[in-house]
Design an enzyme around this catalytic site. Sequence first.
Site, short mmCIF file in Angstrom:
data_model
loop_
_atom_site.label_atom_id
_atom_site.label_comp_id
_atom_site.label_asym_id
_atom_site.label_seq_id
_atom_site.Cartn_x
_atom_site.Cartn_y
_atom_site.Cartn_z
N ASP A 291 5.10 0.98 -5.89
CA ASP A 291 3.74 0.47 -5.63
C ASP A 291 2.82 1.56 -5.10
O ASP A 291 1.78 1.25 -4.52
CB ASP A 291 3.80 -0.67 -4.61
CG ASP A 291 4.25 -1.98 -5.23
OD1 ASP A 291 3.88 -2.24 -6.39
OD2 ASP A 291 4.98 -2.73 -4.55
N SER A 292 3.16 2.82 -5.29
CA SER A 292 2.35 3.90 -4.72
C SER A 292 0.96 3.99 -5.35
O SER A 292 0.07 4.64 -4.79
CB SER A 292 3.06 5.25 -4.88
OG SER A 292 3.14 5.64 -6.25
N MET A 293 0.76 3.34 -6.51
CA MET A 293 -0.56 3.33 -7.15
C MET A 293 -1.24 1.97 -7.07
O MET A 293 -2.20 1.70 -7.77
CB MET A 293 -0.45 3.77 -8.61
CG MET A 293 -0.29 5.27 -8.81
SD MET A 293 -1.71 6.20 -8.21
CE MET A 293 -2.99 5.63 -9.32
N GLU B 177 -2.25 3.79 -3.14
CA GLU B 177 -1.74 3.12 -1.95
C GLU B 177 -1.39 4.23 -0.95
O GLU B 177 -0.26 4.71 -0.90
CB GLU B 177 -0.50 2.29 -2.30
CG GLU B 177 -0.31 1.04 -1.45
CD GLU B 177 -0.34 1.30 0.04
OE1 GLU B 177 0.49 2.07 0.55
OE2 GLU B 177 -1.23 0.74 0.70
#
Length: 250
Positions: free
Chosen positions: A49-51, A148
């Site tokens: 979910d880093s983007m 994120e």
Amino acid sequence: MSGTGRTEASRGRLGSALSGLAVALGCVLFLGGFVWGAIVYKPYTVPTDSMSPTIVAGDRVLAQRVDGADIERGDVVVFRQKSWGNLPMVKRVVAIGGDTVGCCTDGKLTVNGKQLQESYLAKGQPAESKQIPTITVPKGRLFLLGDERSGSLDSTAHLTEAFSGTVPRSAVDARVDAVVWPMNGMLERPTGFRTLGPISSPGPFRLVVGAIVAGAVLVMVGAAYGPIAKRASRGRGGRSGTRMEPAGAR
């Protein structure tokens, strides 16, 4: 043969020819669209979910095969960097070679002294979860951040490495153009970077999809002509074979 019969036969031959042409053209567009897409794009499944919220874990994206030299600020790229694990990673380019990047001024990331308007961040999310030093990006390299910011292992996690956490343009494999599963479509263009210079133009994703859809429609329409024409011909034949008896006939 009556004139009406010859006319109907001519119309039938013309209709068959046009339906065949529609099917042939449809096949070319349909198959050509898929081939074009396969040549231009590479599919990736994003593992983290880093983007987020732009791209979340499990999303299937299409990334356009481009040369690293063509990457601009704001692009979301797929890249490999040995010191980061040498696995495909997806991050956003916020600064390119020669830029000076820092955080934060009034809660915003700055590039070349200008506050960056990052519309792709989640509402209320700060530009960075920690203070980072002012860095000048070396020529031919890119400074990358996840959307994120609090949980992304990006350039800010590698600041102590050589080149201050930047990666070379040659590490870029592709530029993400669209999220295809779920069908979120094309990524929003990062217009906040326009004050710093040009941004990339969208890839041909819409044209590829348009060719595939148009091809499918033409094939279906062309294939449907035969049964429809045959049913209509039977209807005309039935009507022409019905004769009305003259009045008083027994």
